[in-house]
Design an enzyme around this catalytic site. Sequence first.
Site, PDB file in Angstrom:
ATOM      1  N   CYS A   1      22.974  52.827 -22.922  1.00 58.55           N
ATOM      2  CA  CYS A   1      21.918  51.994 -23.305  1.00 58.55           C
ATOM      3  C   CYS A   1      21.524  51.611 -21.932  1.00 58.55           C
ATOM      4  O   CYS A   1      20.314  51.306 -21.620  1.00 58.55           O
ATOM      5  CB  CYS A   1      22.210  50.805 -24.208  1.00 58.55           C
TER       6      CYS A   1
ATOM      7  N   THR B   1      25.516  50.006 -50.773  1.00 58.37           N
ATOM      8  CA  THR B   1      26.215  51.195 -51.015  1.00 58.37           C
ATOM      9  C   THR B   1      26.863  51.679 -49.950  1.00 58.37           C
ATOM     10  O   THR B   1      26.167  52.087 -48.835  1.00 58.37           O
ATOM     11  CB  THR B   1      25.304  51.938 -51.746  1.00 58.37           C
TER      12      THR B   1
ATOM     13  N   SER C   1      34.635  52.588 -34.190  1.00 64.28           N
ATOM     14  CA  SER C   1      33.588  53.349 -34.482  1.00 64.28           C
ATOM     15  C   SER C   1      33.850  54.810 -34.797  1.00 64.28           C
ATOM     16  O   SER C   1      34.874  55.265 -33.722  1.00 64.28           O
ATOM     17  CB  SER C   1      32.257  53.101 -33.800  1.00 64.28           C
TER      18      SER C   1
ATOM     19  N   ASN D   1      33.768  50.640 -21.756  1.00 65.59           N
ATOM     20  CA  ASN D   1      33.072  51.906 -22.310  1.00 65.59           C
ATOM     21  C   ASN D   1      32.428  52.657 -20.574  1.00 65.59           C
ATOM     22  O   ASN D   1      32.477  53.940 -20.881  1.00 65.59           O
ATOM     23  CB  ASN D   1      31.839  51.611 -22.999  1.00 65.59           C
TER      24      ASN D   1
ATOM     25  N   GLN E   1      36.113  51.998 -27.696  1.00 64.11           N
ATOM     26  CA  GLN E   1      36.413  52.893 -26.694  1.00 64.11           C
ATOM     27  C   GLN E   1      38.074  53.291 -26.673  1.00 64.11           C
ATOM     28  O   GLN E   1      38.222  54.407 -26.212  1.00 64.11           O
ATOM     29  CB  GLN E   1      36.115  52.499 -25.407  1.00 64.11           C
TER      30      GLN E   1
HETATM   31  C1  LIG Z   1      29.673  52.512 -28.655  1.00 63.92           C
HETATM   32  C2  LIG Z   1      30.097  51.345 -28.479  1.00 63.92           C
HETATM   33  C3  LIG Z   1      29.678  50.204 -29.091  1.00 63.92           C
HETATM   34  C4  LIG Z   1      28.879  50.595 -30.344  1.00 63.92           C
HETATM   35  O1  LIG Z   1      29.138  51.262 -31.337  1.00 63.92           O
HETATM   36  P1  LIG Z   1      28.163  51.937 -32.402  1.00 63.92           P
HETATM   37  O2  LIG Z   1      29.201  52.460 -33.564  1.00 63.92           O
HETATM   38  O3  LIG Z   1      27.575  52.961 -31.940  1.00 63.92           O
HETATM   39  O4  LIG Z   1      27.457  50.781 -33.128  1.00 63.92           O
HETATM   40  C5  LIG Z   1      30.199  48.874 -29.253  1.00 63.92           C
HETATM   41  N1  LIG Z   1      31.333  48.966 -28.286  1.00 63.92           N
HETATM   42  C6  LIG Z   1      31.624  49.782 -27.435  1.00 63.92           C
HETATM   43  C7  LIG Z   1      32.696  49.297 -26.214  1.00 63.92           C
HETATM   44  C8  LIG Z   1      31.223  51.047 -27.508  1.00 63.92           C
HETATM   45  O5  LIG Z   1      31.619  51.918 -26.528  1.00 63.92           O
END
Ligand SMILES: *Cc1c(COP(=O)(O)O)cnc(C)c1O
Length: 387
Positions: A329, A243, A202, A154, A182
């Site tokens: 973060c 849910t 995600s 990331n 990513q």
């Molecule tokens: C953003 C990210 C996550 C966390 O994803 P969320 O859906 O926000 O919990 C985990 N791993 C990597 C490499 C990310 O870039």
Amino acid sequence: MLNLPVYLDNNATTRMDDKVLEEMLPYFTKHYGNAASRSHPFGWEAEEAIEYAREQVARLIGAIPKEIIFTSGATEAINLALKGVAEMYATKGNHIITVKTEHKAVLDSCAHLESIGFEVTYLSVNKEGLIALEELENAIKPSTILISVMYGNNETGTIQPVKEISELAKKNGILFFTDATQATGKIRINVLEDGIDLMAFSAHKMYGPKGVGALYIRRKDPRVRVIAQMDGGGHERGMRSGTPNVPGIAGFGQACILSKIFMDEDNKRIKKLRNKLEFELLEIEGVVLNGHPVLRLPNVVNVSFANNEDANLLIQLNKSISVSAGSACTSSSLEPSYVLRAMYGNDDLAKSAVRFSLGRFTTDEEIDFTIDFVKQTVNSMEKSFSE
Ligand SMILES: *Cc1c(COP(=O)(O)O)cnc(C)c1O
């Protein structure tokens, strides 16, 4: 017209695509049923939407729909994979191998597993962020049950040799999990060709909504088993009670359709802009690239401004461009990136690192502005520094 600030933090999150929003809206007000309501049309519509999305998500990564478990995001999917596998295979062994540069969701899940008796080996990386396959091979023991290595980083975008890692895992009868949050939607991933057993990703990193993600769990060769981490109504084949977020999942499915259609076109354009930005940044004195020059996600350029170490460059840059120092973060805790520390062995370059991450909505104009703005900012700061 150029809107300021310019958004170049697409690795933190992306703007949702309008077509994704369009797909989601009816599921808030018109088709608002609970997918678990099996006896009436409201429930059926919701369930249909989820199953349609599951097909689209599976298709993007070369999986079958039954192998997709919807979660609240990658963090939850990562927790489910690591803790669920550890719990399931604890009688086989208690050793897990991961990497120092993984996302916090992986590292903190591993720390939790260590606190309850598992043993974790954290592999190092070279200056470009790559693991060494020999080090991985040497770390494997009879008690190793899982290897967890992310697909693309990331912060730097460095892409690990996933295929080689999965071959090593398979040869030794170990499961391979990858955090592909990513990489999914940005580069072609095929879980079968890549030999991936479990994979987290995600929606909000690929122009979908926040709060929705998925865990891929292989069902054949081998059939991977995971212990659920959420108890309740037995949704998602018992793997994730609660849910389901129907609008979010419908949006995730649409985001996957769009990624599949536009990936090549998007990448060609984004990579060209990224390369232009990168070339111009590296022209600035003292600027060095963080991450692998070639084995890298097409949308990221992370650089350190070695001549600007103590001055607060990021604050000045953030006045007109939204970039970050490594991950979202890490920057909120204002600590130098542990990813860059792992790459270089010290914090020298980590202190002045800035990550520029482009996306589907980044324009030529925005990149031209960014190039000028960064050069001006660096110049004026160096002047005031030497005065
Ligand atoms: C953003 C990210 C996550 C966390 O994803 P969320 O859906 O926000 O919990 C985990 N791993 C990597 C490499 C990310 O870039």
